[in-house]
Design a protein around this motif. Structure first.
Motif, mmCIF file in Angstrom:
data_model
loop_
_atom_site.group_PDB
_atom_site.id
_atom_site.type_symbol
_atom_site.label_atom_id
_atom_site.label_comp_id
_atom_site.label_asym_id
_atom_site.label_seq_id
_atom_site.Cartn_x
_atom_site.Cartn_y
_atom_site.Cartn_z
ATOM 1 N N TYR A 30 23.938 -59.859 -42.945
ATOM 2 C CA TYR A 30 24.911 -60.430 -42.021
ATOM 3 C C TYR A 30 26.164 -60.800 -42.785
ATOM 4 C CZ TYR A 30 21.690 -60.895 -38.124
ATOM 5 O OH TYR A 30 20.844 -60.632 -37.092
ATOM 6 N N LEU A 44 28.582 -67.778 -39.093
ATOM 7 C CA LEU A 44 27.486 -68.059 -38.158
ATOM 8 C C LEU A 44 27.532 -69.484 -37.623
ATOM 9 C CD1 LEU A 44 24.679 -66.147 -40.080
ATOM 10 C CD2 LEU A 44 25.874 -65.431 -38.014
ATOM 11 N N TRP A 52 30.319 -62.582 -36.222
ATOM 12 C CA TRP A 52 29.468 -62.031 -37.264
ATOM 13 C C TRP A 52 29.219 -60.553 -37.011
ATOM 14 C CZ3 TRP A 52 25.209 -59.877 -35.131
ATOM 15 C CH2 TRP A 52 24.811 -60.359 -33.870
#
Length: 166
Positions: free
Chosen positions: A47, A51, A57
């Motif tokens: 990722y 977040l 993201w």
């Protein structure tokens, strides 16, 4: 560890999946495992982005580039977050993750609504099983992409049958 099958509902041609499982770790550790990019990479995928609330993201596997993206629309650490989830070639969906301390660990409830592909069922179960192994032993070898693909293939027929029955 095998994760129990989710609740699966069909509405307007799309699906809603709800998984519920207790993980043998405390809420802060599980929150970190599901929200910190370096920890997500150990059991799920790579990722990038932000977040936190309002953050955007992207998720990728290997060198294939991003296969999904989203925006965090609600966040109450370490209890709950909501994000949009848009896989490449699909309409946006909504993913909610809730955590609650319980005897023996932390209950995670993952609800994914608006799902367009039946393959999310086996996919989420495979990821959540890997998460269970990771929180028990963060240094464990989870087998990489090949192990993920094998487990997904094992689960796929059961999910095809369940989705087909809707």
């Amino acid at each position: 560890m095998s994760i129990d099958s989710p609740v699966i509902e069909k509405r307007d041609g799309r699906y809603r999946l709800v998984y519920e499982e207790v993980y043998t770790t405390d809420i802060d550790d599980l929150w970190a495992a599901v929200t910190q990019p370096e920890r997500l990479a150990r059991w799920m995928a790579d990722y990038s982005g932000d977040l936190r609330l309002g953050g955007q993201w992207e998720v990728a596997s290997d060198d294939d580039g991003p296969w999904g993206r989203g925006t965090v629309t609600a966040c109450d650490p370490p209890h709950e977050f909501t994000t949009t989830w848009q896989a490449t070639g699909e309409e946006p969906t909504e993913l909610v993750v809730r955590l609650e301390p319980v005897e023996g660990g932390t209950r995670l409830v993952l609800e994914h609504a608006g799902v367009q592909s039946i393959f999310y069922g086996a996919g989420w179960q495979t990821y959540l099983e890997r998460l269970a192994g990771y929180v028990v032993d963060p240094a464990a070898d989870l087998g990489g992409e090949d192990a993920w693909q094998r487990r997904f293939a094992e689960l796929k027929p059961e999910y095809q049958e369940r989705f087909g029955a809707l």
